[in-house]
Design a protein around this motif. Structure first.
Motif, PDB file in Angstrom:
ATOM      1  N   GLU A 181      22.672  -4.853  10.226  1.00 47.02           N
ATOM      2  CA  GLU A 181      22.829  -5.546   8.949  1.00 47.02           C
ATOM      3  C   GLU A 181      21.496  -6.057   8.432  1.00 47.02           C
ATOM      4  O   GLU A 181      21.407  -6.547   7.318  1.00 47.02           O
ATOM      5  N   GLY A 182      20.468  -6.019   9.278  1.00 47.16           N
ATOM      6  CA  GLY A 182      19.198  -6.624   8.877  1.00 47.16           C
ATOM      7  C   GLY A 182      18.047  -5.655   8.957  1.00 47.16           C
ATOM      8  O   GLY A 182      17.950  -4.692   8.194  1.00 47.16           O
ATOM      9  N   ALA A 183      17.195  -5.871   9.966  1.00 45.48           N
ATOM     10  CA  ALA A 183      15.906  -5.190  10.031  1.00 45.48           C
ATOM     11  C   ALA A 183      16.006  -3.664  10.015  1.00 45.48           C
ATOM     12  O   ALA A 183      15.176  -2.992   9.416  1.00 45.48           O
ATOM     13  N   LEU A 184      17.014  -3.120  10.665  1.00 42.97           N
ATOM     14  CA  LEU A 184      17.051  -1.672  10.810  1.00 42.97           C
ATOM     15  C   LEU A 184      18.063  -1.014   9.878  1.00 42.97           C
ATOM     16  O   LEU A 184      18.430   0.126  10.052  1.00 42.97           O
ATOM     17  N   ARG A 185      18.501  -1.746   8.881  1.00 45.58           N
ATOM     18  CA  ARG A 185      19.534  -1.208   8.013  1.00 45.58           C
ATOM     19  C   ARG A 185      18.986  -0.089   7.134  1.00 45.58           C
ATOM     20  O   ARG A 185      17.910  -0.198   6.572  1.00 45.58           O
ATOM     21  N   ASP A 186      19.761   0.963   7.029  1.00 42.01           N
ATOM     22  CA  ASP A 186      19.376   2.095   6.190  1.00 42.01           C
ATOM     23  C   ASP A 186      19.742   1.782   4.748  1.00 42.01           C
ATOM     24  O   ASP A 186      20.918   1.666   4.418  1.00 42.01           O
ATOM     25  N   PRO A 187      18.725   1.643   3.855  1.00 40.93           N
ATOM     26  CA  PRO A 187      19.035   1.281   2.467  1.00 40.93           C
ATOM     27  C   PRO A 187      19.805   2.387   1.746  1.00 40.93           C
ATOM     28  O   PRO A 187      20.463   2.132   0.743  1.00 40.93           O
ATOM     29  N   GLY A 188      19.730   3.598   2.279  1.00 47.61           N
ATOM     30  CA  GLY A 188      20.419   4.700   1.620  1.00 47.61           C
ATOM     31  C   GLY A 188      21.903   4.741   1.907  1.00 47.61           C
ATOM     32  O   GLY A 188      22.601   5.641   1.457  1.00 47.61           O
ATOM     33  N   ASN A 189      22.395   3.790   2.656  1.00 48.48           N
ATOM     34  CA  ASN A 189      23.807   3.817   3.025  1.00 48.48           C
ATOM     35  C   ASN A 189      24.428   2.453   2.732  1.00 48.48           C
ATOM     36  O   ASN A 189      24.645   1.650   3.628  1.00 48.48           O
ATOM     37  N   PRO A 190      24.696   2.165   1.468  1.00 48.13           N
ATOM     38  CA  PRO A 190      25.090   0.801   1.094  1.00 48.13           C
ATOM     39  C   PRO A 190      26.504   0.430   1.527  1.00 48.13           C
ATOM     40  O   PRO A 190      26.798  -0.751   1.713  1.00 48.13           O
ATOM     41  N   ASN A 191      27.386   1.414   1.720  1.00 47.41           N
ATOM     42  CA  ASN A 191      28.781   1.084   1.988  1.00 47.41           C
ATOM     43  C   ASN A 191      29.014   0.612   3.414  1.00 47.41           C
ATOM     44  O   ASN A 191      29.759  -0.323   3.660  1.00 47.41           O
TER      45      ASN A 191
END
Lengths: 369, 307
Positions: A181-191
């Protein structure tokens, strides 16, 4: 389950007939009593279904169809059997030392997450030959550390391993969520909060001729190796003595602490590998989907297999089939997704009740003694 | 100044959380305390808690009375406890494994039967406004106390007294410390443990009803994540003393309220880490309060988990 008896019989050279009969009787017990428990659980579950106004016949035929009826369902079953073998080994190895470790799901989650996380800096440029082993090693080490910690706490602090391992499962999920949910979150996968995908080139492929990924083959080989370790080496012998009587093991000068920690670490490594294959062969990234409950079903697999690594293989396929049929049952009969969970819980309970039958069935008890 | 008031907001929120969140811990740990005092361990109370929550919610929704829901949850919990107690008295059956099986079975059955109750809203348990004297609205919310919390407190006192001063308490303790002694005195060890496990299950079921009928106050599949299990660990920490169980439950409630409390003042970083606080706390407490060398003070002699 049948895999145990030839091996057990081979294990004894020429000995008096009475001894052979006793061993045969014991292996027959180890197969017949769990089978009896499964039948009893099926009957109880049928009554449960009848009370709810559903048809048991339809349920069990769907169970067969969804688990073993078609080539497609066999694929589904075997894909699930792999992680179940890994997580069942995570229960069976410590069980030889008399420990009940039920936190395999935690090592699976952490292993899967570690594999996905370590791949991030390498995605896109490093050759798969580097990335794939790196991911597997990360999963193995983090799983081993996680359950190894349970062993350390148990031996050096006297902390109950059952409770500690389950607490560590919740902590593992929290660690993964924190990063996903934080540092390693993939911005391309918002859902769905996830780590970045590891890339197609780093995915584990299918076994040729089967539509099942290599995890199953690795799991089967690992189960055989664990059986050899536990039944044919001094390590396994020492572990079984420790499980039988800790004081006797200490009196013999066995390194009880080391045995406990190493066994737990091995167990965690198995569950960590399950997490690796969930990420590298199925999901392609780490997210909440990797905590699919394999760790908990694995407990049932290990108990049904009576903690025998070889017996775990067929039992895992059997329970993989039941899990695989869950979706079909849900759709066709309009039943909640927890249906399979209820059936499994019931099987587990009846199985434990059946433990009381060992040595008490007259025709299985040889009179030679 | 601003930091000061934020700090007090967090403290107040944790106090409120301690009172609100601790009740299920309290009931489960009191039930487990009774069971363990009789010499048996029931690890399945997590399943009992979830099943009790579902039953309580369903019963309150169907009858319109939350208190009937509490009773129904207790009865459902007692049934689970009785099943555990009955199975464990069979020879060669491992009580820890049976607990795990009941945990999986209980949660599975609760999810299965509780599916239709995820949407509808059941009536909630009322609360007593014990903070009405204060003009601080936060303190007022913090002291909105549920009657079950007070019942739990009374029960802890009662059990603490009864273990020391009554015949019943003596029999339970004797069965837990030495089964041969209880047999020699002419008491049925199996019966005492069966009853202790059944009553323990009843209390855990009531704890579950608190979850679904008061706080968080709805039924969902993620309602309890390990609270029943933490309560079992808490009994060891409390050294099998009902009064210490009460204190430990408050501590765990405060730990559980840490994440939401920090979020309410805008500290969102590490939310998931703070949510893990109760589990980490449980683990640390277990590490600090056990020892591999000697038996724990106050531990029932027959208990399999401390051997």
């Amino acid at each position: 389950m049948t895999a145990t008896s030839p091996a057990e019989v081979n294990a004894i050279p020429l000995r008096p007939m009475g001894d052979l009969l006793a061993r045969l009787g014991r292996s027959a017990e180890a197969i017949l009593i769990p089978l009896f428990a499964l039948v009893a659980a099926a009957i109880l579950f049928s009554i449960f279904l009848l009370v709810l106004g559903k048809s048991p016949a339809q349920f069990f035929s769907l169970l067969w169809l969804g688990g073993f009826g078609t080539p497609f369902s066999w694929t589904n079953t075997l894909v699930r059997a792999g992680p179940l073998i890994f997580t069942a080994l995570c229960v069976a190895i410590p069980a030889r030392l008399g420990m009940v470790v039920i936190g395999g799901e935690g090592a699976l989650v952490l292993g899967g997450f570690a594999a996905a996380a370590i791949a991030i800096p390498f995605i896109g440029w490093a050759p798969p030959l580097v990335v794939m082993p790196l991911m597997a090693i990360a999963a193995i080490l983090s799983g081993a550390a996680w359950i190894g910690l349970v062993g350390v706490l148990r031996h050096y602090r006297g902390v109950n391993e059952t409770i500690a391992s389950l607490l560590l499962f919740y902590i593992a999920v929290a660690i993964m969520n924190f990063f996903v949910e934080g540092a390693l979150r993939d911005p391309g996968n918002p859902n769905k909060p996830s780590t970045p995908t590891i890339g197609k080139e780093n995915m584990v492929g299918a076994i040729p001729g089967l539509d099942v990924h290599w995890g199953l083959a690795v799991a089967v080989v690992l189960a055989v190796l664990v059986w050899v370790l536990m039944n044919r080496t001094t390590f396994g012998f020492a572990a079984r003595i420790t499980g039988g009587n800790v004081r006797a093991a200490r009196a013999q000068g066995l390194p009880v602490g080391r045995l406990i920690v190493i066994s737990c670490a091995l167990a965690g490594a198995c569950a960590g590998l399950a997490g690796y294959f969930e990420v590298a062969a199925i999901q392609g990234r780490a997210n909440a989907s990797i905590a699919a409950g394999y760790g908990f079903t694995g407990i049932l697999v290990a108990f049904l297999a009576r903690q025998n690594p070889l017996a775990i293989i067929p039992v895992a396929i059997f329970l993989g089939g039941i899990t695989a049929a869950g979706g079909l049952i849900q759709r066709r009969m309009g039943m909640p997704d927890a249906t399979v969970q209820v059936l499994q819980g019931l099987m587990f309970l009846v199985l434990l009740v059946s433990e009381t039958l060992y040595g008490r069935i007259p025709f299985l008890r040889p009179r030679s003694a | 100044m601003n930091g000061d008031s934020q700090f007090s907001i967090v403290l107040l929120a944790m106090l409120a959380g301690a009172i609100r969140v601790s009740t299920p811990f309290l009931f489960v740990s009191l039930g487990e305390c009774l069971t363990e005092k009789s010499g048996r361990i029931n690890l399945g109370l997590e399943g009992t808690l979830v099943f009790g929550a579902m039953t309580g919610y369903a019963a309150a929704y169907q009858t319109g009375s939350p208190w009937l829901g509490v009773v129904a949850a207790g009865i459902a919990g007692a049934v689970f406890g009785a099943v555990h107690g009955y199975i464990c008295k069979l020879p060669k059956v491992n009580d820890i494994a049976v607990g795990i099986a009941l945990m999986l079975f209980g949660t599975g059955l609760a999810f299965f039967l509780g599916k239709p109750y995820i949407q509808p809203q059941a009536p909630r348990l009322p609360s007593l406004p014990l903070g009405a004297w204060s003009d601080n609205p936060q303190l007022q919310t913090a002291l909105q106390i549920n009657p079950l919390f007070l019942v739990g407190l009374a029960l802890a006192l009662l059990m603490w007294w009864a273990f020391r001063n009554t015949r019943f308490g003596l029999i339970v303790r004797m069965t837990g410390d030495s089964a041969p002694a209880a047999l020699a005195m002419g008491y049925s060890v199996d019966l005492v443990r069966f009853l202790a496990t059944t009553i323990g299950g009843f209390l855990a079921g009531v704890g579950g009803a608190f979850l679904s009928l008061y706080y968080p106050g709805s039924w969902s599949e993620g309602l309890s994540s390990g609270q029943g299990l933490m309560a079992v660990a808490l009994v060891i920490f409390a050294r099998w003393n009902p009064l210490a169980c009460f204190g430990a439950a408050l501590l765990f409630g405060a730990a559980g309220a840490l994440g939401p409390a920090l979020q309410s003042v805008g500290v969102t970083a590490g939310y998931y880490f703070f949510n893990a606080a109760p589990y980490v706390l449980t683990l640390l407490i277990m590490i600090a309060s056990t020892s591999p060398k000697r038996a724990l003070k106050g531990a029932p002699g027959e208990l399999s988990i401390t051997k």
